[in-house]
Design an enzyme around this catalytic site. Structure first.
Site, short mmCIF file in Angstrom:
data_model
loop_
_atom_site.label_atom_id
_atom_site.label_comp_id
_atom_site.label_asym_id
_atom_site.label_seq_id
_atom_site.Cartn_x
_atom_site.Cartn_y
_atom_site.Cartn_z
CG HIS A 1 46.35 36.89 40.54
ND1 HIS A 1 46.73 36.54 39.27
CD2 HIS A 1 47.44 37.45 41.10
CE1 HIS A 1 47.99 36.86 39.07
NE2 HIS A 1 48.45 37.42 40.15
CG HIS B 1 52.46 49.97 43.63
ND1 HIS B 1 52.46 48.76 42.98
CD2 HIS B 1 51.23 50.12 44.17
CE1 HIS B 1 51.27 48.21 43.14
NE2 HIS B 1 50.50 49.00 43.84
CG HIS C 1 47.42 33.85 41.92
ND1 HIS C 1 48.10 34.33 43.01
CD2 HIS C 1 46.17 33.59 42.33
CE1 HIS C 1 47.26 34.38 44.05
NE2 HIS C 1 46.09 33.94 43.66
CD GLU D 1 51.88 36.58 39.75
OE1 GLU D 1 51.36 36.74 40.88
OE2 GLU D 1 51.72 37.39 38.84
CG HIS E 1 48.48 41.24 38.10
ND1 HIS E 1 49.79 40.92 37.87
CD2 HIS E 1 48.16 40.63 39.25
CE1 HIS E 1 50.24 40.16 38.85
NE2 HIS E 1 49.28 39.97 39.69
#
Ligand SMILES: [Fe+2]
Length: 451
Positions: free
Chosen positions: A383, A304, A377, A353, A347
């Protein structure tokens, strides 16, 4: 789009208006609440109809490039200088601005909060704002702040504007009315609104208590992301954004105007409602958007794309492709990818974020990230899915599956986000959040073919 958009509204002076919206994002709108109030063919006639005053509100520098240049011409009962008097500094202790780095509050780490609950204390749009994080610097117009709002009380003869920022508002419960200089926006969960920098307004509670999230953008305005090879359609479409038609109040009443300016709050007193714009034209205007009209695009065979594929709005930073803020939406969608780990992968990210849950369940964290809750994050902090999400997704029978009943969002910024004292010490921080990764196993033992 909503039933309520068509309902007549009784204003405080006893008059009625019919709220309505004009479709488009950044359009050059024109609207008048009284016939003939809007000059045609020019901006500044020697005398305006109805004895109105003409005034320009500039949202970008006069010399900004044409495709970014935003301004609106207002035709109003009094010029804005009459909606301003001598200011007195006031304290709004929970609304913080960057830089706001607190010595004994740590921002490095993974953080998650339960919803901030309402208390018995009556709170309005200003006093009910609770800053969670700040990033950048309000004085140099870079970065952002994230807030939770807890609103139980309407502003009546009190008005507000932020010279520091545009506000992106993401309701999570309750319904609010933003009565602005340029018209009325009613807002409920699953919708968002943007109130531009410098625009005066009052917030009323239509259905309370109201709670939600706010992204305060100190920098360049939000715009729609370029779609690249996706083409002319999908993601957020321009026609689904709605700006209000002109609506005005001609009301004499002792009133206050509060201004957020360079991170500080000031108040002055005036003798009338400043929401007195009878007609306006231009492209600098408040706007609302129904998140249910967001058309997600994704993978249809394997893997994705990066989560940027779900960007609703982006606020540029000056570095191409590196946003001051991206507003990203994770909503209902089909998952059809073959032989693919379907949730967000593990990642680390240079961007910081901050996420909020509007309703339902988020696929990377089936538990603990609940509606009204938030997570952070920060820059380069790892995370990803918790153990259950990883095991579930790694062993699932990969049929087409609908992710249903889910709507979360992310305010992602290129600048590290610093927790406020409220976020670190008062808000319901989940101390055990980091444990969600603690029981992830080592599977590797050197055996080829092992999965
Ligand atoms: Fe992430």
């Amino acid at each position: 789009m909503n039933e309520m958009d068509r309902k007549p509204m009784v204003q405080a002076d006893g008059g009625t208006v019919t709220p309505g919206y004009m479709p488009g994002f950044g359009n050059d709108f024109e609207t008048e609440a009284l016939p003939g109030a809007l000059p045609q063919g020019m901006n500044s006639p020697q005398k305006c109809n109805y004895g109105l005053y003409g005034e320009q509100l500039s949202g970008t520098a006069f010399t900004a490039p044409s495709h970014q240049n935003e301004r609106t011409w207002c035709y109003r009962i009094r010029p804005s200088v009459k909606h301003s008097s001598r200011y007195t500094k006031i304290d709004v202790p929970y609304w913080k601005s960057a830089p706001n780095v607190i010595e004994d509050v740590q921002s490095l780490g993974q953080y998650r909060w339960d919803p901030v609950e309402h208390t018995d204390q009556p709170l309005n749009w200003i006093t009910g704002m609770r800053t969670m994080t700040t990033a950048g610097d309000v004085n140099t117009q870079v970065g952002m702040a994230s807030h939770i709002y807890l609103v139980t009380e309407s502003m009546t003869d009190d008005y507000f504007f932020s010279a520091d920022s545009e506000l992106l508002i993401v309701p999570q419960e309750g319904r609010l009315r933003f009565a602005t200089e340029l018209g009325i926006i009613d807002l409920e969960p699953k919708e968002i609104a943007i109130i531009p920098r410098g625009l005066l307004y009052r917030v009323e509670v239509l259905e309370g208590p109201a709670r939600g999230f706010v992204c305060e953008n100190y920098g360049q305005k939000f715009e729609l992301p370029g779609r690249g090879p996706i083409g002319a359609n999908c993601m957020a479409n321009r026609r689904d954004f709605k700006s209000p038609v002109a609506a005005f109040e001609d009301r004499e009443a002792a009133s206050t105007v509060t201004v957020k300016w360079c991170g500080q709050f000031h108040r002055c007193e005036i003798g009338h409602s400043p929401l007195d714009v009878v007609a306006w034209h231009g492209n600098y205007a408040p706007v609302k958007y129904d998140l249910r009209t967001y058309c997600p695009v994704g993978s249809i065979l394997f893997d994705h794309p990066d989560p940027s594929i779900f960007t609703v709005l982006t606020a540029p930073s000056g570095v191409p492709g590196t946003a001051n803020i991206d507003f990203v939406l994770f909503r209902e969608r089909w998952m059809v990818m073959e032989d693919t780990f379907r949730p967000p992968w593990y990642h680390k990210n240079i961007m910081s974020e901050l996420m909020g849950n509007i309703y339902g369940q988020y696929d990377a964290k089936p538990q603990g990230f609940i509606p009204g809750g938030m997570s952070l994050h920060n820059m380069m902090i790892p995370h990803g899915p918790d153990k259950n999400a990883f095991e579930g997704a790694s062993n699932a029978d990969l049929k087409p599956e609908k992710l249903d009943n889910t709507m979360s969002f992310m305010f992602e910024t290129r600048f590290p986000q610093h927790l406020t004292e409220f976020a670190g010490k008062e808000a319901p921080l989940q101390d055990d959040y980091i444990d969600c990764w603690s029981d992830i196993d080592k599977k590797f033992d050197g055996t080829p073919g092992k999965k």
